[in-house]
Write an enzyme that holds these catalytic residues in place. Sequence first.
Site, PDB file in Angstrom:
ATOM      1  CE  LYS A  22      -2.733   2.532   3.483  1.00 55.87           C
ATOM      2  NZ  LYS A  22      -1.653   3.305   4.112  1.00 55.87           N
ATOM      3  CG  ASN A  23       2.102   2.950   3.523  1.00 52.03           C
ATOM      4  OD1 ASN A  23       0.963   3.291   3.186  1.00 52.03           O
ATOM      5  ND2 ASN A  23       2.446   2.792   4.779  1.00 52.03           N
ATOM      6  CB  CYS A 117      -4.595   6.323  10.618  1.00 50.58           C
ATOM      7  SG  CYS A 117      -5.102   4.910   9.634  1.00 50.58           S
ATOM      8  NE  ARG A 122      -0.292  10.713  10.344  1.00 50.46           N
ATOM      9  CZ  ARG A 122      -0.665   9.696   9.574  1.00 50.46           C
ATOM     10  NH1 ARG A 122      -1.900   9.246   9.633  1.00 50.46           N
ATOM     11  NH2 ARG A 122       0.190   9.137   8.740  1.00 50.46           N
ATOM     12  CG  ASP A 306       2.193   1.680   9.499  1.00 48.53           C
ATOM     13  OD1 ASP A 306       1.829   2.530  10.333  1.00 48.53           O
ATOM     14  OD2 ASP A 306       2.304   1.938   8.284  1.00 48.53           O
ATOM     15  NE  ARG A 397      -7.421   4.633   4.867  1.00 53.91           N
ATOM     16  CZ  ARG A 397      -6.519   5.230   5.618  1.00 53.91           C
ATOM     17  NH1 ARG A 397      -6.777   5.516   6.860  1.00 53.91           N
ATOM     18  NH2 ARG A 397      -5.354   5.580   5.122  1.00 53.91           N
TER      19      ARG A 397
HETATM   20  C1  UD1 Z   1       3.779   7.121   6.648  1.00 48.09           C
HETATM   21  C2  UD1 Z   1       2.821   5.980   6.392  1.00 48.09           C
HETATM   22  C3  UD1 Z   1       2.271   5.438   7.702  1.00 48.09           C
HETATM   23  C4  UD1 Z   1       3.411   5.085   8.640  1.00 48.09           C
HETATM   24  C5  UD1 Z   1       4.417   6.216   8.773  1.00 48.09           C
HETATM   25  C6  UD1 Z   1       5.644   5.831   9.569  1.00 48.09           C
HETATM   26  C7  UD1 Z   1       1.845   6.415   4.233  1.00 48.09           C
HETATM   27  C8  UD1 Z   1       0.679   6.878   3.467  1.00 48.09           C
HETATM   28  N1  UD1 Z   1       1.736   6.472   5.573  1.00 48.09           N
HETATM   29  O1  UD1 Z   1       3.059   8.153   7.293  1.00 48.09           O
HETATM   30  O2  UD1 Z   1       1.495   4.286   7.411  1.00 48.09           O
HETATM   31  O3  UD1 Z   1       2.864   4.807   9.921  1.00 48.09           O
HETATM   32  O4  UD1 Z   1       4.844   6.656   7.484  1.00 48.09           O
HETATM   33  O5  UD1 Z   1       6.272   4.728   9.009  1.00 48.09           O
HETATM   34  O6  UD1 Z   1       2.839   5.969   3.694  1.00 48.09           O
HETATM   35  N2  UD1 Z   1       6.286  14.568  11.168  1.00 48.09           N
HETATM   36  C9  UD1 Z   1       6.439  15.910  11.468  1.00 48.09           C
HETATM   37  N3  UD1 Z   1       6.470  16.807  10.433  1.00 48.09           N
HETATM   38  C10 UD1 Z   1       6.349  16.424   9.133  1.00 48.09           C
HETATM   39  C11 UD1 Z   1       6.195  15.042   8.842  1.00 48.09           C
HETATM   40  C12 UD1 Z   1       6.166  14.137   9.884  1.00 48.09           C
HETATM   41  O7  UD1 Z   1       6.549  16.293  12.629  1.00 48.09           O
HETATM   42  O8  UD1 Z   1       6.369  17.284   8.258  1.00 48.09           O
HETATM   43  C13 UD1 Z   1       6.284  13.587  12.265  1.00 48.09           C
HETATM   44  C14 UD1 Z   1       4.969  12.795  12.353  1.00 48.09           C
HETATM   45  O9  UD1 Z   1       3.995  13.502  13.080  1.00 48.09           O
HETATM   46  C15 UD1 Z   1       5.428  11.524  13.037  1.00 48.09           C
HETATM   47  C16 UD1 Z   1       6.836  11.323  12.445  1.00 48.09           C
HETATM   48  O10 UD1 Z   1       7.238  12.577  11.952  1.00 48.09           O
HETATM   49  O11 UD1 Z   1       5.534  11.750  14.421  1.00 48.09           O
HETATM   50  C17 UD1 Z   1       6.918  10.325  11.324  1.00 48.09           C
HETATM   51  O12 UD1 Z   1       5.911  10.602  10.362  1.00 48.09           O
HETATM   52  P1  UD1 Z   1       6.053  10.203   8.833  1.00 48.09           P
HETATM   53  O13 UD1 Z   1       7.176   9.224   8.674  1.00 48.09           O
HETATM   54  O14 UD1 Z   1       6.063  11.442   8.035  1.00 48.09           O
HETATM   55  O15 UD1 Z   1       4.704   9.423   8.590  1.00 48.09           O
HETATM   56  P2  UD1 Z   1       3.683   9.616   7.401  1.00 48.09           P
HETATM   57  O16 UD1 Z   1       4.406   9.899   6.143  1.00 48.09           O
HETATM   58  O17 UD1 Z   1       2.589  10.521   7.833  1.00 48.09           O
END
Ligand code: UD1
Length: 428
Positions: A22-23, A117, A122, A306, A397
Amino acid sequence: MEKIVIHGGSPLVGTIGISGMKNAALPIIMGCVLVKDECIIENLPEIHDVTVSLQILEAMGVKIRMIDRNTVAIDATHAQCGSSPLGLVNTIRASYYLMGAELGRFGRSRVGYPGGCDFGVRPIDQHLKGFRALGATADIVGGYVDASTEDGLKGSHIFFDLVSVGATINVMLAACMAEGFTEIENAAKEPHVVDLANFLNACGADIKGAGTDTIRINGVPSLHGCTYAIIPDMIEAGTYMIAAAATHGDLTITDVIPKHLDCVSAKLREMGVTVEEGDDWVRVSLDRELKPTNVKTMPYPGYPTDMQPQISILMCLAKGTSTLRESVFDNRFRYIDELLRMGANVKVDGKTAIFQGGGLTAARVRAVDLRAGAAMVIAGLAVAGRTEIDNIHLIERGYDHLIEKLQAVGAMIAKMDVKESVTILQAE
Ligand code: UD1
């Protein structure tokens, strides 16, 4: 409204094939917006988030042609920038990849703030920081993320404040056609980051270092179409590995990259589970009592966030005290309330959950998010009696034919209309 009904307590035995990740599928689909040509994407999982992503592109004027259930041809030659429908964009997280893809292709982007989610706050500040480093303005205004550049994106050096999968992918998308050289430091190393880089390189991009914490991108003037197969979903595979252990079963899980599963395999072995590996399969079985363990979620190659809710079920079933620490997201323990309904002996202290083991009982629970929903399915399969799970659209999803795959290895699991299940309940 539908729910999942499980009569659990029997071991899962047999073979389960794993679908595309998926990701990885979602950023690759959005990445097609960069290409003025047809891309053929193979090994696409049949899941709701993929359907929504394709609907978003279609609404933007992208030609979508399903070749078979798992293969799609995407031609974004006539894509219209800024036309993604808010009502779809804010239902999934991965829609934020449109920001990088639009910015990379058109030098501007307008996309609704993403959904996904609920794991607490986030933010997307690192994505915006990356776009700004490439010379764009980037702001959140009225529920939309607006980004633009007057004279095109310029290669740059970006050091992320934290490891973010989403921000790493978004900057890769934006930078692959920027003028000059971009270096991303403190990049995410997840297999789906590598898969996107491989896809973009197959389209003519010049991206090196994906899978390490420094990614180097030489901008190219344009990308061309390609045929690309998505890697297997390590989270889907890990979920079935844990289901095998939770039911004292014996499952062979095929079409996987065992290396991607190392962190899960290691934890299962610590808990007394037997894990064997071949080139593209793992076999998971358990014929003894589960031992307790401690898990801390980390970016790849650490234990994935995850896979956090799923392993909590083994901690509930093990004999002794286990701890589970969430270090990626603010609030990923909302599902613990559901485990309490099932009689779990667990306490949450900040970002750590402490499990005393001792088992679970069948109950009526709900999926609070995608992976927590999968954990409820594992719990229902593990315990004798009838478990009902509400809110199952969240599970759909991200899991391709979950019910059918589990039925094929002996699970008594079905999807039912809520009304139908009430009737059956009254008859029982
Ligand atoms: C993606 C995955 C999700 C997975 C996560 C971590 C998808 C669609 N989703 O989510 O399933 O759980 O990676 O492996 O692929 N953060 C910030 N600022 C930012 C971006 C992130 O503070 O601009 C923080 C987030 O709040 C979190 C951490 O960084 O605490 C990691 O988030 P991130 O790796 O970006 O996760 P997602 O891309 O949202």
